[in-house]
Design a protein around this motif. Sequence first.
Motif, short mmCIF file in Angstrom:
data_model
loop_
_atom_site.label_atom_id
_atom_site.label_comp_id
_atom_site.label_asym_id
_atom_site.label_seq_id
_atom_site.Cartn_x
_atom_site.Cartn_y
_atom_site.Cartn_z
N CYS A 104 0.85 -1.36 -0.08
CA CYS A 104 0.04 0.03 -0.10
C CYS A 104 0.94 1.24 0.09
O CYS A 104 1.72 1.50 1.04
N CYS A 148 0.05 4.64 2.80
CA CYS A 148 0.58 4.59 4.26
C CYS A 148 2.01 4.41 4.42
O CYS A 148 2.67 4.14 5.26
N CYS A 152 -5.79 4.56 5.76
CA CYS A 152 -5.68 4.60 4.30
C CYS A 152 -6.86 4.96 3.89
O CYS A 152 -7.59 4.03 3.19
N CYS A 168 -2.44 -4.11 4.28
CA CYS A 168 -3.52 -3.26 4.62
C CYS A 168 -4.78 -3.85 4.13
O CYS A 168 -4.74 -4.59 3.09
ZN LIG Z 1 -2.03 1.39 3.96
#
Ligand SMILES: [Zn+2]
Length: 206
Positions: free
Chosen positions: A150, A153, A163, A197
């Motif tokens: 991801c 973040c 997020c 995530c």
């Molecule tokens: Zn994230």
Amino acid sequence: MPNREDAVIINSLVRQALTSAQEVMGDNGLNAVLRTSGLERFIGNFPPDNLEPSIQTSQYARLNQAIEEFYGRAGKGMLRRIGRASFQYGVREQAALLGVAGVALKLLPEKQRIKFILNGMVNALKKSNPQVDAWVDENGGRLAYIESTCAICHSRHSDAPICYLYVGSISEAVQWAAGKEHQIVETHCLAKGDPYCRFEVGEVRT
Ligand SMILES: [Zn+2]
């Protein structure tokens, strides 16, 4: 938490993010956060729609943080709105990449429709960046979209998931596919030390 490798985000994805942010925040808001996140070169000058490297993942994360801080308590909501606009941009400008061009989902069960669009998002992201590791999971009976790379973040630390832009994109995608709103909850976040995530879709009829 070990520091993740700082990957690259391509022009077309940065263009998508900036166009969506501009739609939601207006020029003044966007220009302010571009300045505070060290991306002033994009003011009035969005990157072209191509696959060339654009910015580092950590810069993209800083932009997300700058938007959150710029709006204070309203920041999370703004990021979710930008995420929603970003999925709409994908449907409008990148229908082929997203796999939604000419697709009719109406006859499929709701769960199949939602899986279709979540897989479309995974595939589009992987096609635009081979370093991406994302997948759709349904262990435990709940559909979830998961990414261990991801960008939102990257290099950030938080006690709670952060997020919000991703939550917005997935909410809009699920609404697009299912024809109605489902709650999306970020249950795991790299920023709080989780291995990925994870965004869980609220109860779906099978
Ligand atoms: Zn994230």
